[in-house]
Design an enzyme around this catalytic site. Structure first.
Site, PDB file in Angstrom:
ATOM      1  N   ARG A  19     -52.452 -83.432  65.826  1.00  0.00           N
ATOM      2  CA  ARG A  19     -51.417 -84.164  65.097  1.00  0.00           C
ATOM      3  C   ARG A  19     -51.953 -85.545  64.740  1.00  0.00           C
ATOM      4  O   ARG A  19     -52.857 -86.059  65.388  1.00  0.00           O
ATOM      5  CB  ARG A  19     -50.142 -84.275  65.960  1.00  0.00           C
ATOM      6  CG  ARG A  19     -49.521 -82.906  66.251  1.00  0.00           C
ATOM      7  CD  ARG A  19     -48.274 -83.023  67.106  1.00  0.00           C
ATOM      8  NE  ARG A  19     -47.198 -83.733  66.454  1.00  0.00           N
ATOM      9  CZ  ARG A  19     -46.323 -83.201  65.607  1.00  0.00           C
ATOM     10  NH1 ARG A  19     -46.399 -81.909  65.305  1.00  0.00           N
ATOM     11  NH2 ARG A  19     -45.362 -83.926  65.070  1.00  0.00           N
ATOM     12  N   HIS A  72     -41.325 -73.023 103.916  1.00  0.00           N
ATOM     13  CA  HIS A  72     -41.848 -71.661 103.765  1.00  0.00           C
ATOM     14  C   HIS A  72     -40.682 -70.707 103.528  1.00  0.00           C
ATOM     15  O   HIS A  72     -39.636 -70.871 104.150  1.00  0.00           O
ATOM     16  CB  HIS A  72     -42.591 -71.250 105.038  1.00  0.00           C
ATOM     17  CG  HIS A  72     -43.078 -69.839 105.004  1.00  0.00           C
ATOM     18  ND1 HIS A  72     -44.199 -69.469 104.285  1.00  0.00           N
ATOM     19  CD2 HIS A  72     -42.579 -68.705 105.557  1.00  0.00           C
ATOM     20  CE1 HIS A  72     -44.375 -68.158 104.425  1.00  0.00           C
ATOM     21  NE2 HIS A  72     -43.415 -67.668 105.197  1.00  0.00           N
ATOM     22  N   VAL A 132     -53.148 -77.054  72.938  1.00  0.00           N
ATOM     23  CA  VAL A 132     -51.875 -76.789  73.605  1.00  0.00           C
ATOM     24  C   VAL A 132     -50.915 -76.021  72.690  1.00  0.00           C
ATOM     25  O   VAL A 132     -50.357 -74.984  73.081  1.00  0.00           O
ATOM     26  CB  VAL A 132     -51.233 -78.120  74.063  1.00  0.00           C
ATOM     27  CG1 VAL A 132     -49.997 -77.841  74.886  1.00  0.00           C
ATOM     28  CG2 VAL A 132     -52.216 -78.920  74.876  1.00  0.00           C
ATOM     29  N   ALA A 154     -52.976 -75.278  64.014  1.00  0.00           N
ATOM     30  CA  ALA A 154     -52.634 -76.091  65.199  1.00  0.00           C
ATOM     31  C   ALA A 154     -53.878 -76.845  65.648  1.00  0.00           C
ATOM     32  O   ALA A 154     -54.406 -76.621  66.740  1.00  0.00           O
ATOM     33  CB  ALA A 154     -52.098 -75.191  66.313  1.00  0.00           C
TER      34      ALA A 154
END
Ligand code: NAD
Length: 416
Positions: A233, A402, A149, A230
């Site tokens: 974590r 719509h 991500v 990256a």
């Protein structure tokens, strides 16, 4: 009742505000700035950059400062005692911080996570996502290690800023935890925007301005002016004193039960520190669950239905099960393209797809995966339908306005 919460990210400060609203005397101990990773070096500054055509540090800082002031005000309004300092657990009912001992009936640990790195030569030459957010200049060539991500969001942002971007991902596909079909489509869309993505790429070393990597037997090097690490974590377990208290944990995080209670009754842990889904909204939901358990109130929070969004261009979002997770089940899959949607075409956002997975026998919606403009907003209708155990027949009968992008989801549901 008294409660101590350690950490002021979404898991900590939102839970503190909720506790105080329930009349609980609340102490919030925090080491870093209010808002934690999400506000100061994660979700919010990233979204500020997403909305820019060139990095504007002043604007980014202004956004953070404004929101941080909002949290400080909220804490004041709720009469929460804020303590700045590193917390250390002293006993199952007391915590030491800023030279003082605080006591409570329950403690919630919400100390979050820090960037992980790779044990490879030259790893220190790469920067992490927090440093990446502070870059003043746009690197000509950016190499991103990790196609998860964080890696993809920065790849997308810096491609827009004009960098030549290469993403090196270890797994055979990007976003390994997402629906494979959606991840493949996102990869194609990012490649179309000029991002180079190498999968099954094993990074072996970093030297000045260069990333060395291999694929199968072949070795490669990618030159870069900036290298972003990256690759995930890890929980921020530092100096909490878990061992002395006998709180169980693994390198992935503190072990908790379904009520977010640790192995020591009365001590809870929520958010990234528990090593589960490292998402701000999961942390705050877990905080709510912990608080409910402390107060003896049952709740209906369904942790199997967590919407998630990736803020790339185009956006990707999902809720519920992936096709891989449905393996072995009899399912039907409905798809609808953005290009068949009036508003998407009219607003020049016609690239995208929505995919709905439903149980064949019952028609129950199991998972929804969207790639395209505003996917991060559209996904919540899907999350509601899945959480409410709606069927494609029930959902397909709900009138949608719509012209709206929500009609893409409706079309996908009806095509199941
Ligand atoms: P991640 O786990 O999403 O992705 C890490 C990626 O790095 C994976 O694809 C993995 O296969 C890859 N990788 C691991 N080792 C590698 C290696 N040696 N070489 C190349 N690639 C390697 O982690 P992240 O992107 O660092 O994000 C951390 C956490 O923060 C995640 O849990 C994520 O969900 C969360 N986060 C969420 C959002 C959001 O919801 N929009 C935004 C940012 C971060």
């Amino acid at each position: 009742m008294k409660i101590i919460i350690i950490g002021a990210g979404p898991g900590g400060y939102e839970t503190a505000a909720e506790a105080a609203s329930r009349g609980i005397e609340t102490v919030l101990i925090h080491e870093g700035p209010l808002g934690g990773t999400c506000l100061n070096e994660g979700c919010i500054p990233t979204k500020a950059l997403c909305a820019m055509d060139a990095p504007d540090q002043e604007r980014k800082e202004a956004v953070i400062t404004q929101l941080r002031a909002g949290i400080a005000q909220l804490m004041r309004n709720k009469l929460i005692t804020l303590v700045e300092g590193r917390a250390k657990l002293v006993s199952p009912r007391s915590v030491e911080a800023a030279g003082q001992i605080y006591e409570a009936d329950a403690i919630i640990i919400a100390t979050g996570s820090v960037s992980a790195s790779l044990p490879i030569p030259g790893a220190g030459l790469a920067i992490d996502s927090a440093a990446m957010l502070n870059l003043k200049d746009v690197p000509r060539r950016l190499c991103v290690i990790g196609g998860g991500v964080i890696g993809l969001e920065f790849a997308s942002i810096y491609r827009k800023f004009g960098s030549e971007v290469t993403v090196l991902e270890f797994c055979p596909g990007i976003l390994p935890r997402f629906d494979t079909d959606l991840a493949k489509r996102l990869k194609a869309a990012l490649v179309k925007r000029g991002i180079t993505i190498e999968t099954s790429a094993r990074v072996t070393a970093i030297s000045e301005g260069k990333v060395l990597w291999s694929k199968g037997e072949q070795e490669f090097e990618t030159e870069a002016d900036c290298i972003l690490m990256a690759v995930g974590r890890r929980p921020n377990l530092a100096s909490l004193n878990l061992d002395d208290l006998g709180i169980s944990y693994t390198p992935r995080g503190i072990t908790v039960d379904e009520n977010m209670q640790t192995s020591v009754p009365g001590i809870y842990a929520v958010g990234d520190i528990t090593g589960g889904m490292m998402l701000a909204h999961v942390a705050s939901a877990q905080g709510r669950r912990a608080l409910n358990h402390i107060c003896g109130i049952p709740d209906g929070i369904d942790f199997s239905v967590v919407p998630a969004a990736v803020f790339t261009v185009p956006e990707a979002a999902c809720a519920g099960k992936t096709e891989e997770e449905c393996e072995g089940m009899e399912t039907t899959v409905g798809k609808a393209n953005y290009r068949a949607n009036g508003k998407a075409v009219a607003s020049g956002e016609a690239d995208g797809i929505c995919k709905v997975i439903a149980d064949k026998a019952s028609g129950r919606i199991l998972g929804v995966h969207i790639l395209g403009a505003h996917a991060s907003d559209l996904i919540h209708e899907a999350a509601v339908l899945i959480a409410m155990k709606a069927t494609v027949q029930q959902a397909g009968d709900i009138i949608h306005a719509h012209p709206t992008l929500s009609e893409v989801l409706l079309s996908a549901i009806r095509s199941c």
